[in-house]
Design a protein around this motif. Structure first.
Motif, PDB file in Angstrom:
ATOM      1  N   THR A 170       0.797  -1.267  -0.111  1.00  0.00           N
ATOM      2  CA  THR A 170      -0.001  -0.039  -0.025  1.00  0.00           C
ATOM      3  C   THR A 170       0.909   1.260  -0.048  1.00  0.00           C
ATOM      4  N   HIS A 171       1.689   1.298   0.842  1.00  0.00           N
ATOM      5  CA  HIS A 171       2.743   2.287   1.047  1.00  0.00           C
ATOM      6  C   HIS A 171       3.635   2.544  -0.366  1.00  0.00           C
ATOM      7  N   ARG A 172       4.002   1.555  -1.225  1.00  0.00           N
ATOM      8  CA  ARG A 172       4.544   1.715  -2.282  1.00  0.00           C
ATOM      9  C   ARG A 172       3.744   2.219  -3.483  1.00  0.00           C
ATOM     10  N   LEU A 173       2.297   1.769  -3.498  1.00  0.00           N
ATOM     11  CA  LEU A 173       1.487   2.562  -4.403  1.00  0.00           C
ATOM     12  C   LEU A 173       1.046   4.061  -3.959  1.00  0.00           C
ATOM     13  N   GLY A 174       0.951   4.013  -2.728  1.00  0.00           N
ATOM     14  CA  GLY A 174       0.610   5.380  -2.013  1.00  0.00           C
ATOM     15  C   GLY A 174       1.918   6.279  -2.293  1.00  0.00           C
ATOM     16  N   GLY A 175       2.951   5.927  -2.466  1.00  0.00           N
ATOM     17  CA  GLY A 175       4.057   6.969  -2.704  1.00  0.00           C
ATOM     18  C   GLY A 175       4.072   7.341  -4.122  1.00  0.00           C
ATOM     19  N   LYS A 176       3.721   6.342  -5.023  1.00  0.00           N
ATOM     20  CA  LYS A 176       3.369   6.892  -6.339  1.00  0.00           C
ATOM     21  C   LYS A 176       2.329   7.807  -6.576  1.00  0.00           C
ATOM     22  N   LEU A 177       1.149   7.512  -5.881  1.00  0.00           N
ATOM     23  CA  LEU A 177       0.318   8.460  -6.048  1.00  0.00           C
ATOM     24  C   LEU A 177       0.551   9.794  -5.345  1.00  0.00           C
ATOM     25  N   PHE A 178       0.959   9.990  -4.401  1.00  0.00           N
ATOM     26  CA  PHE A 178       1.373  11.163  -3.662  1.00  0.00           C
ATOM     27  C   PHE A 178       2.195  11.957  -4.710  1.00  0.00           C
ATOM     28  N   ILE A 179       3.193  11.253  -5.306  1.00  0.00           N
ATOM     29  CA  ILE A 179       4.104  11.905  -6.385  1.00  0.00           C
ATOM     30  C   ILE A 179       3.127  12.485  -7.339  1.00  0.00           C
ATOM     31  N   ILE A 180       2.238  11.802  -8.198  1.00  0.00           N
ATOM     32  CA  ILE A 180       1.307  12.141  -9.180  1.00  0.00           C
ATOM     33  C   ILE A 180       0.797  13.510  -8.494  1.00  0.00           C
ATOM     34  N   GLY A 181       0.043  13.245  -7.472  1.00  0.00           N
ATOM     35  CA  GLY A 181      -0.638  14.450  -6.848  1.00  0.00           C
ATOM     36  C   GLY A 181       0.062  15.647  -6.599  1.00  0.00           C
ATOM     37  N   GLY A 182       1.322  15.348  -6.124  1.00  0.00           N
ATOM     38  CA  GLY A 182       2.232  16.498  -6.025  1.00  0.00           C
ATOM     39  C   GLY A 182       2.635  17.550  -7.098  1.00  0.00           C
ATOM     40  N   VAL A 183       2.919  16.590  -8.310  1.00  0.00           N
ATOM     41  CA  VAL A 183       3.114  17.228  -9.494  1.00  0.00           C
ATOM     42  C   VAL A 183       1.790  18.120  -9.955  1.00  0.00           C
ATOM     43  N   ALA A 184       0.791  17.484  -9.888  1.00  0.00           N
ATOM     44  CA  ALA A 184      -0.378  18.131 -10.298  1.00  0.00           C
ATOM     45  C   ALA A 184      -0.776  19.424  -9.488  1.00  0.00           C
ATOM     46  N   MET A 185      -0.356  19.305  -8.010  1.00  0.00           N
ATOM     47  CA  MET A 185      -0.586  20.461  -7.132  1.00  0.00           C
ATOM     48  C   MET A 185       0.142  21.700  -7.481  1.00  0.00           C
ATOM     49  N   MET A 186       1.509  21.222  -7.692  1.00  0.00           N
ATOM     50  CA  MET A 186       2.367  22.279  -8.066  1.00  0.00           C
ATOM     51  C   MET A 186       2.104  23.254  -9.261  1.00  0.00           C
TER      52      MET A 186
END
Length: 226
Positions: A170-186
């Protein structure tokens, strides 16, 4: 080799600890300056378009975030000692210190941006706040896979806490999703105003709901196979 790796982790944690103290002290010093220069009434909340929609006293505006930053510094020290799984923290000491430092730096950056805006400087809230939060998401995403099973830090669902494999996947998947979400937020401040709310909702669902559902499905699958 284990001793060498532990020594390196301790060195990193010590260096980050110094940075954390500097950030806390600098923020406290800035709070005194901002308090002396803020008007009696200051904006304390902005909408998704960067427009102020709530106001408070200069005391609230000057001291709230510094108090939160200092609280984060002490809270992280306490959590690692009271967690029932506190022995696991040594396994991700570096990641834990980086997460703590990142939170303190992000709150400090938000504090500076909003305070300069209050003082009349042309600092676009709508660009900088999402950008800063996006950077935090990316940092968190990069270190989620290194967090070990505990009760206070990470994606804590009943299913990740109950199963080590579910936690790790779950944390491996969550890490990827956080990165994607972070790029979108930027880049939130650069997109049309009408699209900001739908994109923000999509980001929240991506980083919060998807890992939760995934952990449940994975746990059920693990139990079925077991």
């Amino acid at each position: 080799n284990f001793m060498e790796n532990t020594s390196k982790r301790n060195q990193v944690a010590s260096a980050l600890g110094i940075i954390q103290i500097i950030v806390a002290l600098a923020t406290i010093a800035l709070s005194v300056y901002f308090y002396q220069n803020f008007p009696a009434r200051v904006p304390i909340h902005w909408d998704i378009n960067g427009e102020a929609n709530n106001w408070g006293s200069r005391e609230f505006g000057a001291f709230l975030l510094p108090v939160i930053i200092v609280a984060i510094y002490f809270l992280f020290g306490v959590l690692s000692k009271i967690d029932p799984r506190k022995e696991r923290y040594v396994e991700f000491a570096k990641a834990y210190s980086i997460i703590k430092t990142s939170l303190m730096l992000v709150f400090s950056a938000i504090y500076i941006v909003t305070s300069l805006n209050v003082l009349g400087y042309a600092v676009p809230i709508i660009f900088w706040i999402p950008f800063i939060i996006g950077v935090l998401f990316i940092v968190l995403g990069n270190y989620f896979g290194k967090i070990r099973n505990n009760y206070f830090v990470g994606i804590r669902t009943p299913w990740t806490l109950a199963n080590e494999e579910v936690w790790n996947k779950t944390h491996r998947l969550g890490g990827k999703l956080f990165i994607i979400g972070g790029v979108a937020m930027m880049f939130m401040g650069l997109i049309p105003a009408t699209l900001r709310l739908p994109i923000l909702v999509a980001i929240i669902l991506l980083i919060a709901l998807v890992p939760m559902v995934y952990s449940y499905v994975l746990y059920r699958k693990t139990k079925t196979l077991g």
